[in-house]
Design a protein around this motif. Sequence first.
Motif, PDB file in Angstrom:
ATOM      1  N   THR A  88       0.841  -1.190   0.000  1.00  0.00           N
ATOM      2  CA  THR A  88       0.000   0.000   0.000  1.00  0.00           C
ATOM      3  C   THR A  88       0.878   1.242   0.000  1.00  0.00           C
ATOM      4  O   THR A  88       1.828   1.331   0.777  1.00  0.00           O
ATOM      5  CB  THR A  88      -0.905   0.026   1.246  1.00  0.00           C
ATOM      6  OG1 THR A  88      -1.676  -1.181   1.279  1.00  0.00           O
ATOM      7  CG2 THR A  88      -1.854   1.213   1.212  1.00  0.00           C
ATOM      8  N   ILE A  89       0.563   2.169  -0.884  1.00  0.00           N
ATOM      9  CA  ILE A  89       1.252   3.450  -0.930  1.00  0.00           C
ATOM     10  C   ILE A  89       0.213   4.531  -0.686  1.00  0.00           C
ATOM     11  O   ILE A  89      -0.770   4.637  -1.430  1.00  0.00           O
ATOM     12  CB  ILE A  89       1.967   3.670  -2.275  1.00  0.00           C
ATOM     13  CG1 ILE A  89       2.994   2.558  -2.505  1.00  0.00           C
ATOM     14  CG2 ILE A  89       2.618   5.045  -2.316  1.00  0.00           C
ATOM     15  CD1 ILE A  89       3.671   2.614  -3.841  1.00  0.00           C
ATOM     16  N   GLN A  90       0.440   5.318   0.360  1.00  0.00           N
ATOM     17  CA  GLN A  90      -0.507   6.369   0.749  1.00  0.00           C
ATOM     18  C   GLN A  90      -0.802   7.278  -0.430  1.00  0.00           C
ATOM     19  O   GLN A  90       0.090   7.682  -1.175  1.00  0.00           O
ATOM     20  CB  GLN A  90       0.091   7.173   1.901  1.00  0.00           C
ATOM     21  CG  GLN A  90      -0.845   8.221   2.453  1.00  0.00           C
ATOM     22  CD  GLN A  90      -0.222   8.967   3.635  1.00  0.00           C
ATOM     23  OE1 GLN A  90       0.815   8.586   4.150  1.00  0.00           O
ATOM     24  NE2 GLN A  90      -0.869  10.019   4.046  1.00  0.00           N
ATOM     25  N   ASP A  91      -2.057   7.611  -0.602  1.00  0.00           N
ATOM     26  CA  ASP A  91      -2.561   8.496  -1.657  1.00  0.00           C
ATOM     27  C   ASP A  91      -2.456   7.905  -3.066  1.00  0.00           C
ATOM     28  O   ASP A  91      -2.773   8.575  -4.035  1.00  0.00           O
ATOM     29  CB  ASP A  91      -1.856   9.862  -1.637  1.00  0.00           C
ATOM     30  CG  ASP A  91      -2.065  10.604  -0.331  1.00  0.00           C
ATOM     31  OD1 ASP A  91      -3.151  10.457   0.272  1.00  0.00           O
ATOM     32  OD2 ASP A  91      -1.142  11.320   0.096  1.00  0.00           O
ATOM     33  N   ALA A 116      -3.430   0.361  -3.333  1.00  0.00           N
ATOM     34  CA  ALA A 116      -2.873  -0.908  -2.874  1.00  0.00           C
ATOM     35  C   ALA A 116      -2.822  -1.896  -4.028  1.00  0.00           C
ATOM     36  O   ALA A 116      -3.650  -1.861  -4.937  1.00  0.00           O
ATOM     37  CB  ALA A 116      -3.718  -1.479  -1.738  1.00  0.00           C
TER      38      ALA A 116
END
Length: 63
Positions: free
Chosen positions: A38-41, A44
């Motif tokens: 998962t990468i914020q903004d 996923a």
Amino acid sequence: MRTGPFPGSIIMTGIPSGVDILADPQHLLKSSDQLTVTIQDIGALSNHAISEPESCKIMPCNY
């Protein structure tokens, strides 16, 4: 000024082969384990681990 990742960037994660062999207890992937990054903004990405074919253990396979 924008900082990366830029569109088209490849994000690679992981550790060198064999590092977790030294852990106690070992945490090795099994066939059907689900991996999620998962990468914020951004979002996923989920994938399931699969077993390596026996033929690839003798001669490396190109996936």
